[in-house]
Scaffold this motif. Structure first.
Motif, PDB file in Angstrom:
ATOM      1  N   HIS A   1       0.831  -1.204   0.000  1.00  0.00           N
ATOM      2  CA  HIS A   1       0.000   0.000   0.000  1.00  0.00           C
ATOM      3  C   HIS A   1       0.867   1.255   0.000  1.00  0.00           C
ATOM      4  O   HIS A   1       0.617   2.229  -0.742  1.00  0.00           O
ATOM      5  N   LEU A   2       1.918   1.255   0.824  1.00  0.00           N
ATOM      6  CA  LEU A   2       2.810   2.421   0.885  1.00  0.00           C
ATOM      7  C   LEU A   2       3.530   2.620  -0.449  1.00  0.00           C
ATOM      8  O   LEU A   2       3.749   3.763  -0.891  1.00  0.00           O
TER       9      LEU A   2
ATOM     10  N   ILE B   1      -6.497  -1.431  -5.539  1.00  0.00           N
ATOM     11  CA  ILE B   1      -5.818  -2.567  -4.931  1.00  0.00           C
ATOM     12  C   ILE B   1      -6.774  -3.308  -4.009  1.00  0.00           C
ATOM     13  O   ILE B   1      -7.631  -2.691  -3.356  1.00  0.00           O
ATOM     14  N   GLU B   2      -6.641  -4.639  -4.010  1.00  0.00           N
ATOM     15  CA  GLU B   2      -7.356  -5.440  -3.015  1.00  0.00           C
ATOM     16  C   GLU B   2      -6.422  -5.637  -1.831  1.00  0.00           C
ATOM     17  O   GLU B   2      -5.278  -6.061  -1.994  1.00  0.00           O
ATOM     18  N   MET B   3      -6.925  -5.325  -0.655  1.00  0.00           N
ATOM     19  CA  MET B   3      -6.086  -5.429   0.524  1.00  0.00           C
ATOM     20  C   MET B   3      -6.952  -5.721   1.748  1.00  0.00           C
ATOM     21  O   MET B   3      -8.184  -5.801   1.643  1.00  0.00           O
TER      22      MET B   3
ATOM     23  N   ALA C   1     -13.149  -5.211  15.672  1.00  0.00           N
ATOM     24  CA  ALA C   1     -13.316  -6.461  16.436  1.00  0.00           C
ATOM     25  C   ALA C   1     -12.099  -7.375  16.249  1.00  0.00           C
ATOM     26  O   ALA C   1     -12.133  -8.527  16.677  1.00  0.00           O
ATOM     27  N   ARG C   2     -11.052  -6.900  15.570  1.00  0.00           N
ATOM     28  CA  ARG C   2      -9.781  -7.573  15.329  1.00  0.00           C
ATOM     29  C   ARG C   2      -9.868  -8.692  14.300  1.00  0.00           C
ATOM     30  O   ARG C   2      -8.943  -9.487  14.149  1.00  0.00           O
ATOM     31  N   ASN C   3     -10.971  -8.791  13.588  1.00  0.00           N
ATOM     32  CA  ASN C   3     -11.037  -9.738  12.501  1.00  0.00           C
ATOM     33  C   ASN C   3     -10.606  -9.043  11.212  1.00  0.00           C
ATOM     34  O   ASN C   3     -10.582  -7.820  11.130  1.00  0.00           O
ATOM     35  N   VAL C   4     -10.234  -9.869  10.235  1.00  0.00           N
ATOM     36  CA  VAL C   4      -9.712  -9.340   8.972  1.00  0.00           C
ATOM     37  C   VAL C   4     -10.860  -9.155   8.003  1.00  0.00           C
ATOM     38  O   VAL C   4     -11.715 -10.037   7.857  1.00  0.00           O
ATOM     39  N   ILE C   5     -10.862  -7.985   7.311  1.00  0.00           N
ATOM     40  CA  ILE C   5     -11.852  -7.739   6.266  1.00  0.00           C
ATOM     41  C   ILE C   5     -11.107  -7.404   4.984  1.00  0.00           C
ATOM     42  O   ILE C   5     -10.065  -6.748   4.998  1.00  0.00           O
ATOM     43  N   TRP C   6     -11.639  -7.959   3.884  1.00  0.00           N
ATOM     44  CA  TRP C   6     -11.055  -7.657   2.575  1.00  0.00           C
ATOM     45  C   TRP C   6     -11.790  -6.460   1.974  1.00  0.00           C
ATOM     46  O   TRP C   6     -13.011  -6.383   2.051  1.00  0.00           O
ATOM     47  N   VAL C   7     -11.005  -5.509   1.408  1.00  0.00           N
ATOM     48  CA  VAL C   7     -11.615  -4.322   0.791  1.00  0.00           C
ATOM     49  C   VAL C   7     -11.015  -4.113  -0.584  1.00  0.00           C
ATOM     50  O   VAL C   7      -9.868  -4.511  -0.845  1.00  0.00           O
ATOM     51  N   LEU C   8     -11.813  -3.515  -1.464  1.00  0.00           N
ATOM     52  CA  LEU C   8     -11.319  -3.051  -2.759  1.00  0.00           C
ATOM     53  C   LEU C   8     -11.117  -1.550  -2.623  1.00  0.00           C
ATOM     54  O   LEU C   8     -12.067  -0.797  -2.437  1.00  0.00           O
ATOM     55  N   LEU C   9      -9.856  -1.109  -2.655  1.00  0.00           N
ATOM     56  CA  LEU C   9      -9.491   0.288  -2.376  1.00  0.00           C
ATOM     57  C   LEU C   9      -9.143   0.990  -3.687  1.00  0.00           C
ATOM     58  O   LEU C   9      -8.262   0.548  -4.420  1.00  0.00           O
ATOM     59  N   HIS C  10      -9.882   2.086  -3.975  1.00  0.00           N
ATOM     60  CA  HIS C  10      -9.575   2.922  -5.152  1.00  0.00           C
ATOM     61  C   HIS C  10      -9.167   4.299  -4.634  1.00  0.00           C
ATOM     62  O   HIS C  10      -9.932   4.968  -3.937  1.00  0.00           O
ATOM     63  N   VAL C  11      -7.947   4.711  -4.961  1.00  0.00           N
ATOM     64  CA  VAL C  11      -7.386   5.958  -4.411  1.00  0.00           C
ATOM     65  C   VAL C  11      -7.054   6.903  -5.560  1.00  0.00           C
ATOM     66  O   VAL C  11      -6.398   6.493  -6.533  1.00  0.00           O
TER      67      VAL C  11
ATOM     68  N   PRO D   1       0.265  18.183  -4.859  1.00  0.00           N
ATOM     69  CA  PRO D   1      -0.630  17.223  -4.196  1.00  0.00           C
ATOM     70  C   PRO D   1      -1.173  17.831  -2.916  1.00  0.00           C
ATOM     71  O   PRO D   1      -0.413  18.386  -2.109  1.00  0.00           O
ATOM     72  N   MET D   2      -2.514  17.696  -2.716  1.00  0.00           N
ATOM     73  CA  MET D   2      -3.139  18.273  -1.524  1.00  0.00           C
ATOM     74  C   MET D   2      -3.658  17.167  -0.594  1.00  0.00           C
ATOM     75  O   MET D   2      -3.363  17.186   0.602  1.00  0.00           O
ATOM     76  N   TYR D   3      -4.393  16.215  -1.147  1.00  0.00           N
ATOM     77  CA  TYR D   3      -4.940  15.127  -0.319  1.00  0.00           C
ATOM     78  C   TYR D   3      -5.342  13.990  -1.258  1.00  0.00           C
ATOM     79  O   TYR D   3      -5.293  14.128  -2.478  1.00  0.00           O
ATOM     80  N   THR D   4      -5.775  12.893  -0.665  1.00  0.00           N
ATOM     81  CA  THR D   4      -6.236  11.737  -1.440  1.00  0.00           C
ATOM     82  C   THR D   4      -7.679  11.460  -1.111  1.00  0.00           C
ATOM     83  O   THR D   4      -8.125  11.689   0.022  1.00  0.00           O
ATOM     84  N   ILE D   5      -8.388  10.996  -2.129  1.00  0.00           N
ATOM     85  CA  ILE D   5      -9.777  10.573  -1.956  1.00  0.00           C
ATOM     86  C   ILE D   5      -9.813   9.056  -2.164  1.00  0.00           C
ATOM     87  O   ILE D   5      -9.360   8.560  -3.190  1.00  0.00           O
ATOM     88  N   ALA D   6     -10.335   8.355  -1.186  1.00  0.00           N
ATOM     89  CA  ALA D   6     -10.367   6.885  -1.249  1.00  0.00           C
ATOM     90  C   ALA D   6     -11.796   6.387  -1.264  1.00  0.00           C
ATOM     91  O   ALA D   6     -12.633   6.852  -0.488  1.00  0.00           O
ATOM     92  N   GLN D   7     -12.063   5.468  -2.193  1.00  0.00           N
ATOM     93  CA  GLN D   7     -13.328   4.738  -2.212  1.00  0.00           C
ATOM     94  C   GLN D   7     -13.027   3.302  -1.735  1.00  0.00           C
ATOM     95  O   GLN D   7     -12.161   2.625  -2.274  1.00  0.00           O
ATOM     96  N   ILE D   8     -13.764   2.880  -0.728  1.00  0.00           N
ATOM     97  CA  ILE D   8     -13.469   1.595  -0.069  1.00  0.00           C
ATOM     98  C   ILE D   8     -14.717   0.729  -0.114  1.00  0.00           C
ATOM     99  O   ILE D   8     -15.766   1.123   0.415  1.00  0.00           O
ATOM    100  N   GLN D   9     -14.561  -0.472  -0.756  1.00  0.00           N
ATOM    101  CA  GLN D   9     -15.688  -1.393  -0.894  1.00  0.00           C
ATOM    102  C   GLN D   9     -15.358  -2.698  -0.160  1.00  0.00           C
ATOM    103  O   GLN D   9     -14.291  -3.282  -0.339  1.00  0.00           O
ATOM    104  N   ASP D  10     -16.283  -3.142   0.686  1.00  0.00           N
ATOM    105  CA  ASP D  10     -16.098  -4.399   1.435  1.00  0.00           C
ATOM    106  C   ASP D  10     -16.327  -5.580   0.475  1.00  0.00           C
ATOM    107  O   ASP D  10     -17.429  -5.780  -0.028  1.00  0.00           O
ATOM    108  N   ILE D  11     -15.245  -6.381   0.229  1.00  0.00           N
ATOM    109  CA  ILE D  11     -15.365  -7.542  -0.673  1.00  0.00           C
ATOM    110  C   ILE D  11     -15.062  -8.845   0.088  1.00  0.00           C
ATOM    111  O   ILE D  11     -14.654  -9.855  -0.518  1.00  0.00           O
ATOM    112  N   SER D  12     -15.259  -8.837   1.403  1.00  0.00           N
ATOM    113  CA  SER D  12     -14.940 -10.029   2.212  1.00  0.00           C
ATOM    114  C   SER D  12     -15.727 -11.248   1.750  1.00  0.00           C
ATOM    115  O   SER D  12     -15.186 -12.360   1.619  1.00  0.00           O
TER     116      SER D  12
END
Length: 749
Positions: free
Chosen positions: A83-84, A100-102, A108-118, A128-139
Motif C-alpha cells: 500500500h505504501l 488494490i485489493e487489501m 473487532a480484530r477480525n480481517v476484512i477484505w476491501v477493494l481500495l480505489h485511491v 498534491p493536496m490530499y487523497t480521496i479513497a473509495q473503499i468497498q467491502d469484498i470479504s
C-alpha cells in the motif's frame, strides 16, 4: 520545506478547502455521507480527514475514532508495504490513481477484505493536496473466491482450465503431479501438445458445447516421456450465460489400465496353464435338472481318451457309460448341495485319477462347481508295493526268533511280536499301553539313558544287559535299539530287538573256566620248570657239602643266589596272580615319567645309555591311574631297553595327545627282536633274556589293559625296538574303574 512552513501550507490549503467545500456543501455532503461505498479524505501522511458512514460500518470504528488515527494503523501488516509503495508512486505523479485489493483490521480484530480505489487531488498550482479513497467491502466475495480456489487447489482430481482456443490457462497441483509438469511450464500452451494419441480433444470440446459434461479417456505424455491414461470429464466454464472455456477434471487410470491389461494376460496365462497342466480341470452347472459341463481342459483329458469339445456342453452320460455316469453324479450332487472337498477316484484307459470337487458360491448359493483331477496311477502302484512290503515286514517281525517291542518316548509299550511273549512271558494284552516290566529295580535309569542317547544321535547295537521274565527269573539279553522317526526326522518312538543269550553266557562261562584251567596248567608247568633248575642246583651243592665237609663258603653264596632267584620268580608270579584292589587317582603323567627316569638314570649312565624325554610344554597331561602300577610299567620297559643295548645307546621317550587319548613311544637302538618272536611277547615265562622269566612284560600288558589302554611292540634286528602305549586322558569316575584284579582274570590275560 520546514515544519513551520508545512503547517502554514496545510492551514492555507485547509482554508481553501473549506471555502471550496462550503460552496458545494449541500451537494457534496449528501454524495459523501450517503454513498453506498466507504469514502474518505486523507492528508498526504495518511491521516483520516473526513470519513462517511459506510466506512465506519465497514471498519467498525466511529467517525471520531477514525479521525483520530490514519489508514496505516488499519492496514493488515502483510499488505502495508505494498500500500505504501502504491501511495508513493501516486504522490510521485507516476500514477493518477490506483486500485488494490487489501486487508483492513476490523475494530473487532477480525480481517476484512476491501477493494481500495485511491485518487490524488492537487492544488491549482499542481501540488498534491490530499487523497480521496473509495473503499468497498469484498470479504464475502473473497471468501467465495477462496472456497473456489480451495476447491480447485486441493481437489484430489487433476484439473486443467482451457480457453476456447484450447490453450491451458490453469492447472491444479493434482494435475501437476499426474503429468509431471509445473503450471508455469505449460500455461498458455496448446493442450493438444500433451495428447499422446490422435484424439483431437478440441473437436470433443467444440462438438459438446451444448452438453454439461462429456466422459472420455485421454492419453497424455508425461514430462518423463511415458504415457499417462486419464479418465476425464469436460465441464464448461460459463460467464454471463456464455461459455468461455472448459475445465477438464480427470483422474489417473494408468494403473487401472495396466491392471486390466495384466488381468487379460493373467486370464490368458491361466487358460494356458489349465490347458498344459498334467492333470485336468473342469466345471459344471445344473441346468434344468442336468449337470452340464462348462469347462474342461488339461493333458489328462486326452490321455483318458476324450477332448474338451466332447465334454463342454454335455452331461456325463453323453461321453461315458450310463452305469459309471450315475455313480459319478452322486458326487456331483453332493458338491452342488454345498459340500466342500468331495473326493472320488476313477479308472479309465488303465489310468487311475483322483477328482476333487468344490462348490463356487455367490450370496450363499452354489452357482457352479469346479473340479481338479490328477493322475494317481503311479501312486496306486506304489501303495500296492508298500502294502506288499508291509505284509512282508509284518511276517518277518511275527516269525523272527528275536523279541521285538516298540515303545514311545515315555516308555509305554506300543507293539510287541510273538517272540517277545515266548522269551519274556508277557502277552500283548498284558503290557501294551503300560511301562515295560522287564527292567530290574537297580537298572531303572537305564531306559532314560537309552532314550537320551538315541535322541542325541547315538546308536545302541549288541548291548548286553539283564532283563526279567514274567516269572521273576533273570535273563541275559543282547539288545539292538533304534529310533523310529516321522517324516520331519523327529524321533517319535523306539524299537528294540532283544535276543536271549542266557544259555550262550552259560556256555561261555564253561569255556572260560576250561581255558582258565588250561592256562593254570601252563603256568604251573612253566613255574615248576623255572623253579626246578635252581632246586636241582641246591640239591647238588648240598650233596657236595655233605661229602666234602664244612667250610664250603663258595657253595653257600651260590645256594643263596639260587634261593633269591626262586623268591624273585615266586614274587612276580604272585603280583600277577594275587587279587589286588587298585585305587585310581588323577596324576600328572609328566611327573610320573620324570620320577622313573631319575630312578633309572644311574643304571643307564653305568651302561653308557642316554635317556631323552619329549612332552608338550603348554597343556599338562593328566591321567586317572594307579601311580605305583604305571611307574612299574615304565621301570620294566626302560630296564628292558637298557639291557637291549650292552654297548650303550639312546632311549627316546615321546609323549603326545589328542582330544581323548595320550600316546607314549619308548624307542631304543639296541639289538632288536626277531619278527617270529614278537607274537609271543607277554606270554608267561617267555623271554628273550638269558635270565629273564617273561613275567615282567606280562605284568606290563596286564597293567595297561587294566587302565583301559593298549600296548604294541615293533622291532627290527640291529635297528632297535619301539614300544607304543595309549592311555585315556580322563575317566568318568575313579570309582567306576576301581576294581579287584582277580586271579582268574590275570590268568586269562
Amino acid at each position: 520545506m520546514c515544519e513551520q512552513q508545512e503547517v502554514e501550507y496545510i492551514a492555507e490549503n485547509s482554508n481553501w478547502l473549506e471555502t471550496s467545500l462550503h460552496m458545494n456543501d449541500a451537494l457534496f455532503r449528501i454524495a459523501f455521507d450517503y454513498a453506498a461505498t466507504g469514502m474518505a479524505l486523507n492528508d498526504l501522511n495518511g491521516k483520516w480527514h473526513k470519513v462517511n458512514r459506510a466506512l465506519c460500518g465497514i471498519t467498525g470504528y466511529s467517525e471520531h475514532e477514525l479521525l483520530s488515527t490514519d489508514y496505516q494503523s488499519l492496514t493488515h501488516p502483510e499488505d502495508l508495504e505494498l500500500h505504501l509503495e502504491y501511495t508513493k508512486r501516486l504522490l510521485s505523479g507516476e500514477w493518477e490513481s490506483f486500485q488494490i485489493e487489501m486487508r483492513f483490521m476490523h475494530k473487532a480484530r477480525n480481517v476484512i477484505w476491501v477493494l481500495l480505489h485511491v485518487s490524488l487531488v492537487r492544488s491549482p498550482e499542481g501540488e498534491p493536496m490530499y487523497t480521496i479513497a473509495q473503499i468497498q467491502d469484498i470479504s464475502s466475495q473473497k471468501q467465495l473466491e477462496q472456497k473456489y480456489r480451495s476447491l480447485i487447489e486441493y481437489n484430489p482430481a487433476g484439473i486443467f482450465s482451457l480457453n476456447l482456443d484450447g490453450k491451458i490457462d490453469g492447472v491444479n497441483p493434482a494435475m501437476e503431479k499426474i503429468i509431471g509438469y509445473e503450471a508455469h511450464e505449460i500455461l498458455q500452451t496448446s493442450f493438444k501438445s500433451l495428447i499422446a494419441e490422435e484424439e483431437e480433444h478440441l473437436l470433443i470440446l467444440q462438438n459438446g458445447l451444448e452438453n454439461d459434461q462429456y466422459n472420455h479417456e485421454i492419453t497424455l505424455t508425461h514430462k518423463l516421456g511415458h504415457q499417462v491414461f486419464l479418465g476425464a470429464k469436460d465441464v464448461p466454464i460459463i460467464v454471463d450465460g456464455r461459455i468461455v472455456g472448459f475445465y477438464i477434471i480427470a483422474r489417473d487410470i494408468t494403473e487401472h489400465k495396466k491392471t486390466k491389461e495384466s488381468l487379460v494376460l493373467l486370464q490368458q496365462d491361466m487358460q494356458d496353464v489349465i490347458r498344459k497342466q498334467q492333470g485336468m480341470t473342469f466345471k459344471f452347472k445344473k441346468v434344468d435338472g442336468k449337470f452340464i459341463h462348462t469347462l474342461c481342459d488339461g493333458e489328462l483329458i486326452y490321455r483318458l481318451g476324450h477332448t474338451p469339445e466332447q465334454i463342454v456342453g454335455s452331461e456325463l452320460k453323453d461321453f461315458i457309460s450310463l452305469e459309471i455316469a450315475e455313480k459319478k453324479e452322486e458326487y456331483y450332487k453332493r458338491a452342488w448341495q454345498g459340500e466342500e472337498d468331495v473326493l472320488y477316484e476313477g479308472l479309465l484307459n488303465q489310468i487311475t485319477y483322483l477328482a476333487s470337487l468344490r462348490p463356487i458360491k455367490r450370496d450363499g448359493q452354489v452357482v457352479e462347481v469346479i473340479a481338479s483331477c490328477i493322475d494317481i496311477t503311479e501312486r496306486k502302484r506304489a501303495e500296492e508295493d508298500l502294502r506288499a512290503t508291509k505284509e512282508m515286514l509284518e511276517s518277518l517281525i511275527t516269525n523272527t526268533s528275536d523279541a521285538i517291542d516298540v515303545i514311545d518316548l515315555q516308555g509305554h509299550v506300543l507293539q510287541i511280536n510273538d517272540a517277545f511273549e515266548r522269551i519274556y512271558g508277557w502277552s500283548g494284552e498284558e503290557i501294551i499301553g503300560k511301562q515295560l516290566p522287564l527292567i530290574p529295580d537297580e537298572q531303572k535309569d537305564e531306559l532314560k539313558q537309552i532314550v537320551n542317547q538315541l535322541l542325541s544321535g547315538g546308536e545302541i547295537t549288541d548291548y548286553e544287559t539283564i532283563r526279567l521274565h514274567k516269572d521273576g527269573s533273570v535273563l541275559q539279553v543282547s539288545l539292538t535299539i533304534s529310533p523310529i522317526k516321522n517324516a520331519d526326522g523327529e524321533t517319535i518312538a523306539i524299537a528294540g530287538i532283544s535276543r536271549d543269550i542266557t544259555e550262550r553266557k552259560k556256555t561261555e562261562e564253561l569255556l572260560r573256566k576250561s581255558d582258565r584251567l588250561a592256562v593254570v596248567g601252563q603256568l604251573a608247568a612253566g613255574l615248576a620248570h623255572e623253579i626246578r633248575n635252581p632246586l636241582t642246583s641246591l640239591k647238588g651243592f648240598l650233596q657236595l657239602m655233605y661229602e666234602r665237609g664244612p667250610n664250603q663258603q663258595r657253595y653257600y653264596d651260590i645256594m643263596s643266589s639260587e634261593l633269591n632267584r626262586i623268591n624273585f620268580i615266586v614274587s612276580e608270579f604272585l603280583i600277577i596272580a594275587k587279587p589286588q584292589v587298585i585305587e585310581f587317582n588323577v596324576k600328572s603323567l609328566k611327573q610320573i615319567i620324570q620320577t622313573v627316569i631319575q630312578l633309572i638314570e644311574p643304571e643307564a649312565t653305568m651302561n653308557n645309555v642316554q635317556i631323552s624325554l619329549q612332552m608338550p610344554k603348554k597343556d599338562p597331561i593328566m591321567i586317572c591311574c594307579s601311580e605305583f602300577q604305571i611307574k612299574q610299567v615304565f621301570i620294566n620297559l626302560l630296564k628292558n631297553a637298557i639291557e637291549a643295548m650292552p654297548n650303550g645307546g639312546e632311549i627316546k621317550v615321546e609323549v603326545y595327545q589328542d582330544q581323548q587319548e595320550v600316546n607314549i613311544r619308548i624307542a631304543d637302538n639296541g639289538n632288536g627282536i626277531p619278527q617270529e618272536r614278537l607274537a609271543f611277547l607277554g606270554e608267561p615265562f617267555y623271554t628273550t633274556k638269558e635270565k629273564g622269566t617273561g613275567l615282567g612284560l606280562m605284568m606290563c600288558y596286564k597293567i595297561i589293559e587294566t587302565h583301559q589302554g593298549k600296548i604294541h611292540i615293533q622291532s627290527q634286528i640291529n635297528a632297535g625296538t619301539e614300544v607304543y602305549m595309549t592311555l585315556p586322558k580322563s575317566l568318568e569316575s575313579s570309582n567306576e574303574y576301581s576294581m579287584l584284579a582277580m586271579a582268574d582274570q590275570s590268568i586269562t590275560r
